[in-house]
Design a protein around this motif. Structure first.
Motif, PDB file in Angstrom:
ATOM      1  N   GLY A 344      -1.957 -44.475   5.788  1.00 27.49           N
ATOM      2  CA  GLY A 344      -0.842 -44.183   4.903  1.00 27.49           C
ATOM      3  C   GLY A 344       0.162 -45.313   4.841  1.00 27.49           C
ATOM      4  O   GLY A 344      -0.149 -46.480   5.081  1.00 27.49           O
ATOM      5  N   PRO A 345       1.437 -45.007   4.559  1.00 26.78           N
ATOM      6  CA  PRO A 345       2.451 -46.003   4.220  1.00 26.78           C
ATOM      7  C   PRO A 345       3.065 -46.738   5.409  1.00 26.78           C
ATOM      8  O   PRO A 345       4.004 -47.488   5.218  1.00 26.78           O
ATOM      9  CB  PRO A 345       3.518 -45.161   3.520  1.00 26.78           C
ATOM     10  CG  PRO A 345       3.386 -43.811   4.130  1.00 26.78           C
ATOM     11  CD  PRO A 345       1.937 -43.637   4.444  1.00 26.78           C
ATOM     12  N   LEU A 346       2.587 -46.530   6.684  1.00 25.13           N
ATOM     13  CA  LEU A 346       3.181 -47.224   7.825  1.00 25.13           C
ATOM     14  C   LEU A 346       2.739 -48.681   7.936  1.00 25.13           C
ATOM     15  O   LEU A 346       3.344 -49.449   8.670  1.00 25.13           O
ATOM     16  CB  LEU A 346       2.832 -46.494   9.132  1.00 25.13           C
ATOM     17  CG  LEU A 346       3.574 -45.158   9.361  1.00 25.13           C
ATOM     18  CD1 LEU A 346       3.081 -44.526  10.642  1.00 25.13           C
ATOM     19  CD2 LEU A 346       5.068 -45.376   9.414  1.00 25.13           C
ATOM     20  N   PHE A 347       1.705 -49.093   7.256  1.00 19.51           N
ATOM     21  CA  PHE A 347       1.214 -50.472   7.356  1.00 19.51           C
ATOM     22  C   PHE A 347       2.273 -51.488   6.921  1.00 19.51           C
ATOM     23  O   PHE A 347       2.467 -52.506   7.592  1.00 19.51           O
ATOM     24  CB  PHE A 347      -0.071 -50.625   6.539  1.00 19.51           C
ATOM     25  CG  PHE A 347      -0.594 -52.038   6.532  1.00 19.51           C
ATOM     26  CD1 PHE A 347      -1.183 -52.574   7.673  1.00 19.51           C
ATOM     27  CD2 PHE A 347      -0.468 -52.835   5.397  1.00 19.51           C
ATOM     28  CE1 PHE A 347      -1.662 -53.871   7.665  1.00 19.51           C
ATOM     29  CE2 PHE A 347      -0.947 -54.125   5.398  1.00 19.51           C
ATOM     30  CZ  PHE A 347      -1.551 -54.658   6.525  1.00 19.51           C
ATOM     31  N   PRO A 348       2.983 -51.273   5.820  1.00 16.38           N
ATOM     32  CA  PRO A 348       4.031 -52.240   5.453  1.00 16.38           C
ATOM     33  C   PRO A 348       5.107 -52.370   6.529  1.00 16.38           C
ATOM     34  O   PRO A 348       5.638 -53.459   6.755  1.00 16.38           O
ATOM     35  CB  PRO A 348       4.606 -51.662   4.158  1.00 16.38           C
ATOM     36  CG  PRO A 348       3.516 -50.823   3.616  1.00 16.38           C
ATOM     37  CD  PRO A 348       2.812 -50.244   4.800  1.00 16.38           C
ATOM     38  N   LEU A 349       5.427 -51.270   7.219  1.00 20.62           N
ATOM     39  CA  LEU A 349       6.432 -51.351   8.281  1.00 20.62           C
ATOM     40  C   LEU A 349       5.991 -52.282   9.396  1.00 20.62           C
ATOM     41  O   LEU A 349       6.771 -53.066   9.931  1.00 20.62           O
ATOM     42  CB  LEU A 349       6.713 -49.957   8.841  1.00 20.62           C
ATOM     43  CG  LEU A 349       7.417 -48.972   7.885  1.00 20.62           C
ATOM     44  CD1 LEU A 349       7.535 -47.612   8.530  1.00 20.62           C
ATOM     45  CD2 LEU A 349       8.791 -49.510   7.506  1.00 20.62           C
ATOM     46  N   ARG A 350       4.688 -52.193   9.759  1.00 21.75           N
ATOM     47  CA  ARG A 350       4.185 -53.079  10.809  1.00 21.75           C
ATOM     48  C   ARG A 350       4.238 -54.534  10.381  1.00 21.75           C
ATOM     49  O   ARG A 350       4.603 -55.424  11.166  1.00 21.75           O
ATOM     50  CB  ARG A 350       2.753 -52.665  11.170  1.00 21.75           C
ATOM     51  CG  ARG A 350       2.202 -53.418  12.359  1.00 21.75           C
ATOM     52  CD  ARG A 350       0.900 -52.804  12.821  1.00 21.75           C
ATOM     53  NE  ARG A 350      -0.064 -52.793  11.730  1.00 21.75           N
ATOM     54  CZ  ARG A 350      -1.276 -52.222  11.832  1.00 21.75           C
ATOM     55  NH1 ARG A 350      -1.615 -51.610  12.950  1.00 21.75           N
ATOM     56  NH2 ARG A 350      -2.111 -52.239  10.820  1.00 21.75           N
ATOM     57  N   SER A 351       3.924 -54.814   9.150  1.00 23.06           N
ATOM     58  CA  SER A 351       3.974 -56.197   8.647  1.00 23.06           C
ATOM     59  C   SER A 351       5.405 -56.727   8.669  1.00 23.06           C
ATOM     60  O   SER A 351       5.659 -57.884   9.037  1.00 23.06           O
ATOM     61  CB  SER A 351       3.421 -56.251   7.216  1.00 23.06           C
ATOM     62  OG  SER A 351       2.105 -55.758   7.196  1.00 23.06           O
ATOM     63  N   ILE A 352       6.334 -55.872   8.279  1.00 22.86           N
ATOM     64  CA  ILE A 352       7.738 -56.301   8.287  1.00 22.86           C
ATOM     65  C   ILE A 352       8.199 -56.607   9.713  1.00 22.86           C
ATOM     66  O   ILE A 352       8.913 -57.586   9.969  1.00 22.86           O
ATOM     67  CB  ILE A 352       8.605 -55.203   7.649  1.00 22.86           C
ATOM     68  CG1 ILE A 352       8.292 -55.099   6.147  1.00 22.86           C
ATOM     69  CG2 ILE A 352      10.089 -55.489   7.862  1.00 22.86           C
ATOM     70  CD1 ILE A 352       8.917 -53.900   5.480  1.00 22.86           C
ATOM     71  N   LEU A 353       7.725 -55.784  10.684  1.00 24.18           N
ATOM     72  CA  LEU A 353       8.121 -55.999  12.075  1.00 24.18           C
ATOM     73  C   LEU A 353       7.591 -57.331  12.596  1.00 24.18           C
ATOM     74  O   LEU A 353       8.307 -58.089  13.253  1.00 24.18           O
ATOM     75  CB  LEU A 353       7.610 -54.844  12.932  1.00 24.18           C
ATOM     76  CG  LEU A 353       7.982 -54.894  14.419  1.00 24.18           C
ATOM     77  CD1 LEU A 353       9.500 -54.870  14.591  1.00 24.18           C
ATOM     78  CD2 LEU A 353       7.340 -53.751  15.173  1.00 24.18           C
ATOM     79  N   VAL A 354       6.334 -57.653  12.288  1.00 27.25           N
ATOM     80  CA  VAL A 354       5.750 -58.931  12.719  1.00 27.25           C
ATOM     81  C   VAL A 354       6.516 -60.097  12.108  1.00 27.25           C
ATOM     82  O   VAL A 354       6.799 -61.111  12.759  1.00 27.25           O
ATOM     83  CB  VAL A 354       4.253 -58.989  12.343  1.00 27.25           C
ATOM     84  CG1 VAL A 354       3.705 -60.384  12.589  1.00 27.25           C
ATOM     85  CG2 VAL A 354       3.463 -57.960  13.143  1.00 27.25           C
ATOM     86  N   PHE A 355       6.894 -59.964  10.837  1.00 30.98           N
ATOM     87  CA  PHE A 355       7.630 -61.033  10.155  1.00 30.98           C
ATOM     88  C   PHE A 355       8.998 -61.265  10.808  1.00 30.98           C
ATOM     89  O   PHE A 355       9.435 -62.412  11.017  1.00 30.98           O
ATOM     90  CB  PHE A 355       7.792 -60.664   8.675  1.00 30.98           C
ATOM     91  CG  PHE A 355       8.677 -61.611   7.914  1.00 30.98           C
ATOM     92  CD1 PHE A 355       9.998 -61.271   7.629  1.00 30.98           C
ATOM     93  CD2 PHE A 355       8.207 -62.846   7.510  1.00 30.98           C
ATOM     94  CE1 PHE A 355      10.804 -62.143   6.940  1.00 30.98           C
ATOM     95  CE2 PHE A 355       9.014 -63.726   6.823  1.00 30.98           C
ATOM     96  CZ  PHE A 355      10.325 -63.391   6.536  1.00 30.98           C
TER      97      PHE A 355
END
Length: 652
Positions: A344-355
């Motif tokens: 679901g939609p949690l993948f963008p959150l993980r990418s933002i955290l890595v950035f």
């Protein structure tokens, strides 16, 4: 010629058998043949010598007996001789007895005098020299006359000094109390001397330090207007006084030291003050500096505001820590750190955290390299600029910032500089430290001069009598004959580089200055005031005594001497014209009421009424001050220096 041999045999019955032999027909004497006879002969000789010695002793004894001398028969005979010799003999015996009695009395009396002299202290000897004092006899044990080894007390040598100790505890008002004492012109309290551990590591170092203070061998530069009459220190209970109390009490009683116990009744308030002071020592709330005592209401309010601010920050930190510790408060932990990737939609959150993590790492690296560059730049900033940056607010215009430091009055001897300096020192923000360069070692070459100036510039010059207010102007007095003219080029460069302000103080009437110099030299040799030389006096009686001397001026060299003095002043002003300076004349300070206000404005300190206890010595007209005035006036009349004769440029 014959020889014989006698052989003695010992028989078993104890009898001796003597065989006498005759050799070549000559008989041996009996004394040689019989050993017993030889022993008896020796004994007889010893007895004979003993009798002879006894006869010699008897003869000597008879010769010494009264009967052997005709004089003894007349003088020492038991029976009185006839005629007039009896009174003479009686007188002779009486004189001999009297002489013996006198010798015995003088010997015992001399021993007693030596013991008494050992008991007379140096202070009592000075009292004998100084003579008059107004101290009651019951208080004399608490007064002494110090004789410091590092300098001469000069005109204050006959001023008695009381030594005192303020015993207290931290945060009991002792700092404030000490500034009150130091506001008195005759009292000098020298702070917490024993706060330095080396001075109290054992009883010997403590007593050594106390001896220095007792003898006034403790360096001080900001001189009082009056002679010091009470000299002491502040001593906290945790600075070795309790550990060595027995020896310290003996010392205080022996030296007649007076003790002031200063404590606080409200112990709770003292504890609060101690904790607040410890907190400020760690946090440095006032522009990055720790202040145990403050001098403005704004600083007090700043401390209170910062305490409240810190308290609120600690409360927020506790709240944040409490929220972070609860497991339900962090939903991110259930999704970000899960081993299995969520749908679901949690993948963008993980990418933002890595950035964000990568961006933070880049920022840290950039900041580290930039910090190294900033540190190098900070090393180039001088100590004064760093303090300006920290302290921030000030009321000094930017164009005057380069001159903010300490004044340097430059003068000629006997030009009123001593009196002028006491006027400056009566200001609570000004500290002028006297003729620093009167000591030859400080001016033997340009390097020693600059080294001494650096100490003053950095306020690394020892001072004990602290001002009630912060020092805003700090300087010295420098005479023209103390190396300033020989090294003027390097000194001018130093003054301009450091932004030092110069006050030129001279005297318009050079003739009066010459008279004052000669009178001062005469008193240095004759010591008219109770055997002491005083360059400046504090009573009209002393001034009248010194004014009695009338110097006789050398008329042929008078005009060349005046011309030389004025040429020196002109040369000095020319050499130091590039410095920031003001020119002041002694006559103007006396006559113009606004002269001292201009000096305070020049120094950048608050204007106030300045005072001095110095009493002027030569107040009479010039004809009453010079022994050969008629010759002097005749020499100067008709010349460019005739203006000195009428004294029109001087008002008493």
């Amino acid at each position: 010629m014959s020889s014989g041999i006698a052989i003695l045999f010992q028989a078993g019955s104890g009898h001796q058998i003597l065989c006498h032999l005759v050799v070549h027909g000559e008989e041996v004497p009996e004394i040689q043949r019989n050993p017993r006879l030889q022993v008896q002969t020796k004994k007889k000789k010893k007895k004979k010598k003993k009798r002879e010695r006894e006869r010699e002793r008897e003869n000597l004894g008879n010769a010494a007996s009264p009967s052997s001398s005709p004089m003894s028969q007349s003088v020492y005979a038991l029976k009185s001789p006839k005629g007039p010799l009896f009174p003479l003999r009686s007188i002779l015996v009486f004189l001999i007895a009297l002489f013996g009695f006198y010798v015995c009395y003088f010997s015992f009396n001399q021993i007693d005098l030596e013991n008494k002299e050992n008991l007379i202290s140096g202070e009592e000897q000075i009292r004998t020299l100084c003579g008059r004092h107004t101290i009651p006899n019951e208080l004399m044990q608490y007064v002494h006359f110090p004789k410091p080894t590092s300098y001469s007390r000069g005109e204050c040598a006959c001023t008695p000094v009381r030594f005192f100790v303020i015993i207290s505890m931290q945060r009991s008002g002792s700092g404030w109390f000490e500034t009150l004492l130091n506001s008195h012109p005759n009292v000098s309290s020298n702070g917490e001397i024993f706060s330095i551990r080396e001075r109290r590591e054992d009883i010997s170092s403590i007593l050594r330090t106390l001896d220095k203070l007792y003898n006034l061998d403790w360096h001080t530069s900001a001189a009082k207007n009056e002679c010091t009459a009470a000299f002491g220190l502040k001593w906290m209970l945790n600075q070795g006084i309790m550990e060595h109390y027995h020896d310290i009490v003996n010392y205080l009683n022996k030296k007649g030291v007076m003790v002031i116990f200063l404590f606080r009744r409200n112990t709770l308030r003292r504890i609060i003050s101690v904790l607040a002071n410890d907190y400020d020592r760690k946090t440095k709330q006032l522009n990055g500096t720790h202040k145990a005592h403050v001098h403005s209401k704004e600083e007090v309010q700043t401390k209170k505001k910062k305490k409240k601010k810190k308290k609120r920050e600690r409360e927020r930190e506790r709240e944040n820590l409490g929220n972070a510790a609860s497991p339900s408060s962090s939903p991110m932990s259930q999704s970000v750190y899960a081993l299995k990737s969520p749908k679901g939609p949690l993948f963008p959150l993980r990418s933002i955290l890595v950035f964000l993590i990568a961006l933070f790492g880049f920022y840290v690296c950039y900041f580290s390299f930039n910090q190294i560059d900033l540190e190098n730049k900070e090393n180039l900033i001088s100590g004064e600029e760093q303090i300006r940056t920290l302290c921030g607010r000030h009321t000094i215009p930017n164009e005057l910032m380069q001159y903010v430091h300490f004044p340097k009055p430059t003068s000629y001897s006997r030009s009123g500089s001593g009196w002028f300096e006491t006027l400056l020192n009566s200001h609570p923000n000004v500290s002028s430290n006297g003729e620093i360069f009167s000591i030859r070692e400080r001016r033997e070459d340009i390097s020693s001069i600059l080294r001494t100036l650096d100490k003053l510039y950095n306020l690394d010059w020892h001072t004990s009598a602290a001002k009630n207010e912060c020092t805003a102007a700090f300087g010295l007095k420098w005479m023209l004959n103390q190396g300033i003219m020989e090294h003027y080029h390097d000194i001018v460069n130093y003054l301009n580089k450091k932004g030092v302000m110069v006050i030129f103080l001279f005297r318009r009437n050079t003739l009066r200055r010459i008279i004052s110099v000669l009178a001062n030299d005469y008193d240095r040799k004759t010591k008219q005031l109770n055997g002491t030389h005083k360059a400046h006096v504090h009573s009209k009686e002393e001034a009248d005594i010194l004014a009695r001397f009338k110097p006789k001026l050398d008329v042929p060299t008078l005009i060349p001497n005046i011309r030389s003095a004025e040429q020196s002043i002109t040369t000095c002003l020319d050499h130091f014209s590039s410095t920031r300076h003001m020119i002041l004349y002694y006559e103007d300070v006396i006559r113009d009421q606004n002269a001292l206000s201009r000096v305070q404005e020049f120094l950048g300190v608050p204007a106030m009424r300045l005072s001095s206890r110095h009493v002027k010595i030569h107040t009479s007209p010039l004809p009453d001050l010079v022994d050969n005035w008629e010759e002097v006036s005749e020499k100067l009349n008709g010349t460019e220096y005739a203006r000195f004769v009428d004294g029109a440029d001087y008002d008493k």
